[in-house]
Write an enzyme that holds these catalytic residues in place. Structure first.
Site, mmCIF file in Angstrom:
data_model
loop_
_atom_site.group_PDB
_atom_site.id
_atom_site.type_symbol
_atom_site.label_atom_id
_atom_site.label_comp_id
_atom_site.label_asym_id
_atom_site.label_seq_id
_atom_site.Cartn_x
_atom_site.Cartn_y
_atom_site.Cartn_z
ATOM 1 N N HIS A 17 31.473 15.320 -20.658
ATOM 2 C CA HIS A 17 32.382 15.843 -21.596
ATOM 3 C C HIS A 17 33.765 14.938 -21.914
ATOM 4 O O HIS A 17 34.121 14.731 -22.850
ATOM 5 C CB HIS A 17 33.036 17.279 -21.171
ATOM 6 C CG HIS A 17 34.392 17.737 -21.852
ATOM 7 N ND1 HIS A 17 35.445 17.419 -21.510
ATOM 8 C CD2 HIS A 17 34.554 18.672 -22.809
ATOM 9 C CE1 HIS A 17 36.467 17.683 -21.936
ATOM 10 N NE2 HIS A 17 35.744 18.754 -22.929
ATOM 11 N N ASN A 18 34.138 14.357 -20.529
ATOM 12 C CA ASN A 18 35.256 13.606 -20.619
ATOM 13 C C ASN A 18 34.989 12.100 -21.337
ATOM 14 O O ASN A 18 35.648 11.819 -21.934
ATOM 15 C CB ASN A 18 35.943 13.273 -19.446
ATOM 16 C CG ASN A 18 36.665 14.587 -18.558
ATOM 17 O OD1 ASN A 18 36.547 15.574 -19.331
ATOM 18 N ND2 ASN A 18 37.462 14.210 -17.665
#
Ligand code: NDP
Length: 476
Positions: free
Chosen positions: A187-188
């Site tokens: 996600h990051n």
């Protein structure tokens, strides 16, 4: 006294906000912080939520305040502090208690912690939390990894505090051990790519078109009403329109152009490499931050080389439309890469990661939340095992519609000397992915020439060698 449903250690920015969120949703919570003054202040400031909070000064009191089997969220500085805190906590815990690391852990640490507790009667959850301070307080996106049994114990509380997208909770159990932290890492990584691409578009508008910060903010504002609608575009508009109270200039114009990073982007790239997946847009974004931090060298190099003159596009309106479509096309590439890394890791670690559910729980609460993720959810729901997001019917149509714009924008930026590493790498990724006959035949021939590695032939013969034996001898 009524026991707490859950406990939380670490009342820093994230822990304090998460605790208030938990209390506000009607869950009784016990809290503890290494520095007791922080706990006291937190409780004093909790106002009407005090009734739902049990502030504790010792770990013994803290553990005794929680209903067994005890779920205990550890929301402290990632890395060694988590191991230290777990060791301090262990003597007070009993069979079935669950330690939940909610910080930004490397998923390999999570796997180790999970394994270390295997025979102890205790269990471990690695939980990715996204949404920053605001998300923690009012509804984050939560990615859970651990045993299904431990998930059942915390499901109700976590569902109550998570963000909701049209009523659907943005929390899910994604698989065993490191699954939650792995998904949070990717996600990051996607977030890095998304931010870098937006910054590159900003660079074209600023240095190519000569627009002011607030004018660029206006453009982003319009885009936020369309297909690029997302939290990152929304905050970019706000940031670009903000004025510095000290100088009276646009706020962005007085900020040093050197971006920080804490490691999750780098981990995404390392894991993509470990899994043998091309994640070029994420790599470009991490490299972009690295180059941004070499400011002194960049300033010196500008003196040495100067800057190419950017030409003004003929048709401003058409160019802006191209920029919007280019960003969309590149974004598709970055997300496709992120999901491909997760698919590979899912196989490697037997997690069986549910792609449609991951897209679903990112639709709200987290930093990359967007309309776009709803479309990814639909695409993966229709075809959960598709090898690449780009080839799902809906995204294939979007790519066909927008790749021309991305090509024109990357060409313009290149000719104008404007760096667009993430946009360009997304375009090259697409061009390489959709070309049936690539150029690695030459690489295979070279490898065979100098290393006798052999190559497969198109006519079906494998492990063949080329007729360059004498060449090898001559060169040697
Ligand atoms: P803060 O710096 O605000 O708080 C750090 C907390 O960790 C404090 O409670 C501190 O206690 C405690 N702590 C530090 N070292 C130790 C130790 N050795 N033993 C016990 N406790 C310790 O951090 P954040 O709340 O921002 O971040 C917490 C975690 O959440 C990190 O892993 C971070 O990466 C992650 N995260 C942060 C996000 C954000 O937007 N800030 C978003 C998502 C995840 P003390 O008061 O005693 O110093």
């Amino acid at each position: 006294m009524e026991q707490a449903e859950i406990g939380l250690i670490g009342l820093g920015v994230m822990g304090a906000n998460l605790s208030l969120n938990i209390a506000e949703k009607g869950n009784k919570i016990a809290v503890f912080n290494r520095t007791p003054e922080v706990t006291k202040k937190f409780y004093a400031d909790a106002g009407e939520l005090q009734g739902q909070i049990i502030p504790c000064e010792t770990l013994e009191q803290f553990v005794a305040s929680i209903r067994p089997p005890r779920p205990i969220i550890i929301m402290i500085k990632a890395g060694d502090p988590v191991d230290q805190q777990m060791e301090l906590l262990k003597p007070y815990l009993s069979n079935g208690d669950i330690m939940i690391d909610a910080g930004n852990a490397n998923f390999r640490d999570t796997m180790r912690r999970f394994d270390n507790l295997k025979d102890s009667g205790l269990t471990f959850i690695g939980m990715g939390v996204s949404g920053g301070e605001e998300g923690a307080r009012h509804g984050p996106s939560i990615m859970v990894g651990g045993t299904e049994e431990s998930w059942k114990r915390v499901e109700k509380v976590l569902t109550s505090i998570s963000a909701k997208f049209h009523g659907e909770p943005c929390v899910a159990w994604l698989g065993e051990n490191g699954a939650g932290h792995f998904v949070k890492t990717i996600h990051n990584g996607i977030e890095y790519a998304d931010m870098q691409m937006i910054a590159e578009i900003y660079g074209i508008l600023r240095d190519g078109l000569g627009m002011s910060a607030s004018e660029i903010g206006e453009v982003f504002g319009r885009w936020n009403a369309g297909r690029l609608n997302s939290y990152l575009i929304e905050i970019s508009e706000k940031v670009l329109k903000a004025t510095d109270p000290i100088s009276g200039k646009p706020m962005v114009d007085v900020i040093v152009d050197a971006a920080g990073q804490k490691g999750t982007g780098k981990w995404s790239v390392i894991e993509a490499q470990n899994m043998g997946v091309a994640a070029t847009a994420i790599e470009a974004a991490v490299a972009g931050r690295v180059l941004s931090s070499q400011r002194t060298e960049r300033l010196a190099a500008e003196k040495l080389f100067g800057l190419p003159k950017a030409s003004k596009p003929q048709d401003g309106m058409a160019f802006l439309a191209d920029l919007e479509n280019a960003l969309l096309a590149a974004k598709i590439g970055a997300y496709a890469q992120g999901f491909a890394v997760m698919a590979a890791a899912s196989k490697e670690f037997n997690w069986n990661l549910p792609m449609p559910i991951i897209a679903k729980i990112w639709r709200d609460g987290c930093i990359i939340r967007s309309q776009f993720l709803d479309e990814i959810t639909s695409a993966f729901t229709k075809d959960p095992d598709v090898p690449n997001l780009i080839v799902t019917p809906a995204f294939a149509d979007m790519v066909k519609e927008t790749d021309g714009a991305l090509r024109r924008i990357v060409s313009y930026a290149t000719m104008s000397g404007l760096p667009v590493p993430a946009l360009a790498s997304a375009l090259s990724y697409f061009d390489a992915y959709r070309r049936g006959r690539g150029t690695a035949n030459l690489i295979q021939a070279q490898r065979d020439f100098f290393g006798a590695h052999g190559f497969d032939r198109l006519d079906g013969v494998d492990k063949h060698h080329g007729p360059w034996g004498s060449g090898l001898a001559t060169l040697a």
